[in-house]
Design a protein around this motif. Structure first.
Motif, PDB file in Angstrom:
ATOM      1  N   PRO A  64       9.820 -21.427 -12.407  1.00 14.85           N
ATOM      2  CA  PRO A  64       9.592 -20.220 -11.589  1.00 14.85           C
ATOM      3  C   PRO A  64      10.864 -19.651 -10.971  1.00 14.85           C
ATOM      4  O   PRO A  64      10.963 -18.455 -10.752  1.00 14.85           O
ATOM      5  N   PHE A 118      14.874  -6.384  -0.967  1.00 19.18           N
ATOM      6  CA  PHE A 118      13.440  -6.304  -1.264  1.00 19.18           C
ATOM      7  C   PHE A 118      12.724  -6.853  -0.029  1.00 19.18           C
ATOM      8  O   PHE A 118      12.670  -8.071   0.162  1.00 19.18           O
ATOM      9  N   ARG A 168       8.312 -12.072  -9.936  1.00 19.62           N
ATOM     10  CA  ARG A 168       9.325 -11.607  -8.979  1.00 19.62           C
ATOM     11  C   ARG A 168       9.849 -10.235  -9.400  1.00 19.62           C
ATOM     12  O   ARG A 168      10.065  -9.360  -8.570  1.00 19.62           O
ATOM     13  N   ALA A 169      10.004 -10.065 -10.712  1.00 18.27           N
ATOM     14  CA  ALA A 169      10.505  -8.776 -11.221  1.00 18.27           C
ATOM     15  C   ALA A 169       9.473  -7.669 -10.971  1.00 18.27           C
ATOM     16  O   ALA A 169       9.838  -6.549 -10.594  1.00 18.27           O
ATOM     17  N   PRO A 183       9.506 -15.807 -13.030  1.00 23.42           N
ATOM     18  CA  PRO A 183      10.458 -14.717 -12.748  1.00 23.42           C
ATOM     19  C   PRO A 183       9.877 -13.335 -13.069  1.00 23.42           C
ATOM     20  O   PRO A 183      10.284 -12.343 -12.462  1.00 23.42           O
ATOM     21  N   TRP A 184       8.925 -13.263 -14.000  1.00 25.28           N
ATOM     22  CA  TRP A 184       8.284 -11.972 -14.274  1.00 25.28           C
ATOM     23  C   TRP A 184       7.602 -11.444 -13.015  1.00 25.28           C
ATOM     24  O   TRP A 184       7.677 -10.250 -12.716  1.00 25.28           O
ATOM     25  N   LEU A 217       5.321  -3.737 -19.498  1.00 25.40           N
ATOM     26  CA  LEU A 217       4.669  -5.042 -19.625  1.00 25.40           C
ATOM     27  C   LEU A 217       3.566  -5.201 -18.588  1.00 25.40           C
ATOM     28  O   LEU A 217       2.473  -5.683 -18.902  1.00 25.40           O
ATOM     29  N   SER A 273      24.989  -4.136 -15.164  1.00 18.81           N
ATOM     30  CA  SER A 273      24.888  -5.418 -14.482  1.00 18.81           C
ATOM     31  C   SER A 273      25.110  -6.547 -15.486  1.00 18.81           C
ATOM     32  O   SER A 273      25.833  -7.510 -15.205  1.00 18.81           O
ATOM     33  N   MET A 317      10.115  -9.808   0.130  1.00 20.79           N
ATOM     34  CA  MET A 317      10.462 -11.096  -0.488  1.00 20.79           C
ATOM     35  C   MET A 317      11.358 -11.876   0.460  1.00 20.79           C
ATOM     36  O   MET A 317      12.101 -11.286   1.252  1.00 20.79           O
ATOM     37  N   LEU A 344      16.308 -13.334  -7.572  1.00 25.10           N
ATOM     38  CA  LEU A 344      16.029 -12.146  -8.392  1.00 25.10           C
ATOM     39  C   LEU A 344      17.319 -11.523  -8.923  1.00 25.10           C
ATOM     40  O   LEU A 344      17.385 -11.068 -10.062  1.00 25.10           O
ATOM     41  N   ARG A 390       8.067  -2.721  -7.519  1.00 26.60           N
ATOM     42  CA  ARG A 390       7.279  -2.039  -6.498  1.00 26.60           C
ATOM     43  C   ARG A 390       8.133  -1.732  -5.266  1.00 26.60           C
ATOM     44  O   ARG A 390       8.062  -0.650  -4.708  1.00 26.60           O
ATOM     45  N   GLN A 406      18.275 -13.718 -11.978  1.00 26.23           N
ATOM     46  CA  GLN A 406      17.349 -14.203 -13.013  1.00 26.23           C
ATOM     47  C   GLN A 406      17.420 -13.432 -14.332  1.00 26.23           C
ATOM     48  O   GLN A 406      17.209 -14.008 -15.393  1.00 26.23           O
ATOM     49  N   GLU A 407      17.734 -12.145 -14.257  1.00 25.34           N
ATOM     50  CA  GLU A 407      17.756 -11.370 -15.503  1.00 25.34           C
ATOM     51  C   GLU A 407      18.957 -11.739 -16.377  1.00 25.34           C
ATOM     52  O   GLU A 407      19.051 -11.324 -17.525  1.00 25.34           O
ATOM     53  N   HIS A 408      19.876 -12.501 -15.801  1.00 24.12           N
ATOM     54  CA  HIS A 408      21.059 -12.926 -16.553  1.00 24.12           C
ATOM     55  C   HIS A 408      20.846 -14.312 -17.166  1.00 24.12           C
ATOM     56  O   HIS A 408      21.746 -14.853 -17.786  1.00 24.12           O
ATOM     57  N   LYS A 428       7.318  -7.505  -8.533  1.00 20.31           N
ATOM     58  CA  LYS A 428       7.356  -7.151  -7.097  1.00 20.31           C
ATOM     59  C   LYS A 428       8.603  -6.314  -6.795  1.00 20.31           C
ATOM     60  O   LYS A 428       8.558  -5.396  -5.980  1.00 20.31           O
ATOM     61  N   ALA A 429       9.694  -6.651  -7.447  1.00 22.60           N
ATOM     62  CA  ALA A 429      10.934  -5.893  -7.231  1.00 22.60           C
ATOM     63  C   ALA A 429      10.762  -4.439  -7.663  1.00 22.60           C
ATOM     64  O   ALA A 429      11.262  -3.521  -7.003  1.00 22.60           O
ATOM     65  N   ARG A 486      10.941  -1.523 -19.431  1.00 21.64           N
ATOM     66  CA  ARG A 486      10.296  -2.597 -20.195  1.00 21.64           C
ATOM     67  C   ARG A 486       9.368  -3.410 -19.295  1.00 21.64           C
ATOM     68  O   ARG A 486       8.246  -3.729 -19.671  1.00 21.64           O
ATOM     69  N   GLN A 487       9.825  -3.693 -18.072  1.00 21.51           N
ATOM     70  CA  GLN A 487       9.029  -4.523 -17.178  1.00 21.51           C
ATOM     71  C   GLN A 487       7.772  -3.775 -16.709  1.00 21.51           C
ATOM     72  O   GLN A 487       6.699  -4.348 -16.615  1.00 21.51           O
ATOM     73  N   ALA A 508      21.055  -1.343 -15.568  1.00 27.82           N
ATOM     74  CA  ALA A 508      20.734  -2.735 -15.934  1.00 27.82           C
ATOM     75  C   ALA A 508      21.771  -3.293 -16.903  1.00 27.82           C
ATOM     76  O   ALA A 508      22.187  -4.446 -16.798  1.00 27.82           O
ATOM     77  N   ALA A 542      16.519  -2.918  -8.209  1.00 32.31           N
ATOM     78  CA  ALA A 542      16.146  -3.886  -9.248  1.00 32.31           C
ATOM     79  C   ALA A 542      16.917  -3.601 -10.536  1.00 32.31           C
ATOM     80  O   ALA A 542      17.431  -4.516 -11.182  1.00 32.31           O
ATOM     81  N   GLU A 543      17.022  -2.330 -10.882  1.00 29.21           N
ATOM     82  CA  GLU A 543      17.728  -1.973 -12.115  1.00 29.21           C
ATOM     83  C   GLU A 543      19.208  -2.320 -12.009  1.00 29.21           C
ATOM     84  O   GLU A 543      19.822  -2.777 -12.977  1.00 29.21           O
ATOM     85  N   ARG A 575      11.841 -16.761 -19.469  1.00 22.26           N
ATOM     86  CA  ARG A 575      11.590 -16.447 -18.055  1.00 22.26           C
ATOM     87  C   ARG A 575      10.104 -16.501 -17.724  1.00 22.26           C
ATOM     88  O   ARG A 575       9.726 -16.717 -16.587  1.00 22.26           O
ATOM     89  N   GLY A 598      20.113  -5.765 -13.148  1.00 20.25           N
ATOM     90  CA  GLY A 598      19.928  -6.143 -14.547  1.00 20.25           C
ATOM     91  C   GLY A 598      18.500  -6.067 -15.032  1.00 20.25           C
ATOM     92  O   GLY A 598      18.208  -6.393 -16.176  1.00 20.25           O
ATOM     93  N   LEU A 599      17.579  -5.655 -14.154  1.00 19.22           N
ATOM     94  CA  LEU A 599      16.167  -5.593 -14.550  1.00 19.22           C
ATOM     95  C   LEU A 599      15.917  -4.316 -15.353  1.00 19.22           C
ATOM     96  O   LEU A 599      16.196  -3.215 -14.864  1.00 19.22           O
ATOM     97  N   LYS A 600      15.392  -4.478 -16.562  1.00 11.71           N
ATOM     98  CA  LYS A 600      15.091  -3.298 -17.389  1.00 11.71           C
ATOM     99  C   LYS A 600      13.743  -2.767 -16.924  1.00 11.71           C
ATOM    100  O   LYS A 600      12.692  -3.256 -17.365  1.00 11.71           O
TER     101      LYS A 600
END
Lengths: 324, 250
Positions: free
Chosen positions: B122, B94, A181-182, A178-179, A206, B80, B97, B105, A187, B108-110, A184-185, A202-203, B77, A193-194, B117, A197-199
């Protein structure tokens, strides 16, 4: 992974194992350099190609890895311990640099990382007592693996190949998780993405730090390969070269940086017969490639492949909410 | 938490940009399971209000609460993760994808922690749930197609599927009907109503398409020049002289 891909990867590894056999020292050395730069370019590809952040400091992270390894192995510590510290140091410096730097993005981030590369070069050159300054450090030993010495260039090639395959596996694992995928999101559409729920901070951080750690690993392999390091090997020009590898190979494609590194390192060698003209020819080839295939060599390959297959075209006409 | 408490509470919100008051003293509550429409002419303050609710703009006065918690300054975020889904006015998939990856996607963050993760499956264990949602929006034939190669309407459906993937309690839809053809629009409306009925999810919808909004929403608020000029059922709004004068015409 499909069976076809598994077979192709196995064939690729077999080719890498066979590549140096029967070759002279110079070719083996060049192939080993390619493996090293491929590792560093893989890291930059994560930052640039997947997470969409331009970094001009990848050579600086190689420098951190190289100097940490050189100093530790010269002090008698084993290479593996030095390499682990190098990777960790590059990761931490990546985090420390990335935390403030990633407040800015795109060309601003490029300038911040460019400044860091110049700063590190100056530190390496001026802190003579530790780094040897412009004279560099010499005489770093090559490691032994399970009692087998890597003093011969061929043995060291296989050692570097093992490190390369390990790095490629780690990258593959990250990208399939999932990292990946995150990343790519980030980009493709960071705002969306945010909202899911994607921070993003932080991502992105990383991605930058992991990419830096790959630079550190590549750097850790440099002292035993060259057995001499000096600040010039990690100057800005080398970060630009790494950027070229990623872009020429195909940013955002797994095998892109490896192909790009092959082109940037091996092509000048292949063009040496043209003597004084090789840089001009090399530059022209890169320009032509970028004009006709902005997605690099992988993009070029895809174009040719899609010529034989029905293609799935992205609706570029709708990118900005255009309505038909 | 009180089951009868409003899920969204907007209290005396004002937002001023320089000398312009884009939103002026707007207050309303949204109950669980309600489908609220926000309509009004261009420049009436709908998007500003939306952005204040979503914490992207800090109100000059007043506050918005979701589940009783202020959204002021909350990162998208975190919203969400608080159970707030949203769609965007413009296409927000996206594009490189697949449809399946887009929907996974969105959830997944939930699931789990950062570490799980990285080392877990995957798909974060979400393929079956994503496939259900893809099927719900009748996108199954495009499961493995890159989202960027779908038609505009299909991408809007993917966008909606993404908004629902994490099981939000409230979803804010920003012009979901914009640019979508009539067939696709009927399909989208049907899916939203079905989802609302089956899951009790609350919707707040900004929309210019009157037919769509009147047939979808249970209550409508009309904004003009940053103020609420009317609110009520679709029938009440349709026959309100102030709304006809300021927005609907006729």
């Amino acid at each position: 992974m499909t069976p076809t891909r598994i077979i192709l990867v196995a064939l690729g590894i077999a080719a890498l194992v066979a590549a140096p056999l029967g070759q002279g020292n110079y070719i083996v050395y060049t192939l080993t350099s390619w493996l090293l730069f491929s590792i560093a370019a893989m890291g930059l590809n994560l930052t640039l190609g997947y997470a969409g952040q331009v970094s001009l400091a990848q050579a600086a992270f190689m420098g951190i890895g190289a100097y940490v390894t050189a100093l530790m192995t010269l002090a008698g510590l084993p290479w593996i311990a030095a390499a682990l510290v190098s990777v960790a140091a590059s990761f931490v410096v990546g985090l420390l640099l990335g935390y403030p730097a990633l407040r800015v993005q795109h060309h601003f981030l490029a300038f911040v990382t460019l400044a860091f590369n110049i700063l590190l070069f100056l530190v390496l050159r001026n802190e003579e007592e530790v780094t040897g300054g412009s004279f560099g450090l010499v005489g770093m030993p090559r490691p032994s693996v399970l009692g087998i010495s890597t003093d011969s260039n061929l043995n060291f090639y296989y050692f570097a190949l093992a490190c390369f395959l390990f790095a490629a596996f780690v990258m593959w694992w990250i990208l399939r998780s999932p990292w990946g995928r995150a990343f790519k999101a980030l980009r493709e559409n960071p705002i969306r993405a945010e909202s899911l729920g994607l921070k993003i901070r932080r991502q992105t951080l990383l991605a930058f730090a992991i990419g830096s750690a790959f630079g550190g690993l590549a750097g850790a392999l440099m002292p035993p390969l060259v057995q001499f390091i000096e600040p010039g090997s990690f100057a800005l020009i080398h970060s630009l070269k790494l950027l070229l590898m990623v872009v020429v190979g195909g940013a955002g494609f797994f095998f892109g940086p490896m192909l790009g590194a092959a082109l940037v390192i091996l092509l000048p060698e292949l063009l040496r017969f043209t003597e004084g003209y090789y840089l001009i020819i090399y530059a022209l080839l890169v320009i032509v490639l970028m004009v006709f295939s902005p997605n690099g060599l992988i993009g070029l390959g895809q174009k040719i492949w899609l010529g034989f297959r029905p293609k799935q075209e992205e609706r570029r006409d709708m990118k900005k909410g255009f309505q038909l | 938490m009180n089951a009868h408490a409003p899920i969204l509470s907007v209290t005396n919100i004002s937002k001023q940009f320089g000398g312009i008051k884009a939103v002026n003293g707007v207050s309303f509550d949204v109950q669980r399971g309600e489908i609220l429409g926000l309509i009004g002419p261009n420049g009436s303050g709908k998007s500003t209000l939306f952005n204040c609710i979503l914490g992207q703009l800090r109100p000059t006065e007043g506050h918005c609460r979701i589940h009783g918690r202020s959204t002021d300054g909350v990162r998208p975020a975190d919203l969400s993760l608080m159970g707030v889904g949203r769609t965007f006015q413009q296409l927000s998939v996206f594009p490189r994808m697949t449809v399946l990856d887009n929907v996974i996607l969105a959830g997944q963050e939930h699931e789990g922690s950062m570490v799980s993760r990285l080392f877990g499956r995957p798909d974060a264990g979400l393929t079956a749930k994503a496939e259900q949602l893809i099927e719900f929006f009748r996108l199954s034939p495009y499961r493995d197609t890159e989202a960027g190669s779908l038609s505009y309407g299909q991408q809007k459906l993917v966008d909606a599927a993404m908004a629902f993937m994490a099981g939000p309690e409230i979803v804010l839809l920003d012009e979901p009907a914009g640019g979508v053809n009539l067939t696709m629009l009927a399909h989208l409306k049907d899916r939203l109503l079905t989802y609302n009925r089956e899951h009790g999810t609350t919707f707040v919808v900004i929309e210019h398409n009157m037919e769509f909004v009147m047939s979808l929403c249970t209550r409508i608020i009309v904004l003009a020049q940053g103020e609420i000029i009317a609110q009520g059922s679709p029938d009440e709004i349709r026959s309100n002289p102030m709304v006809i004068d300021a927005y609907l015409g006729g």
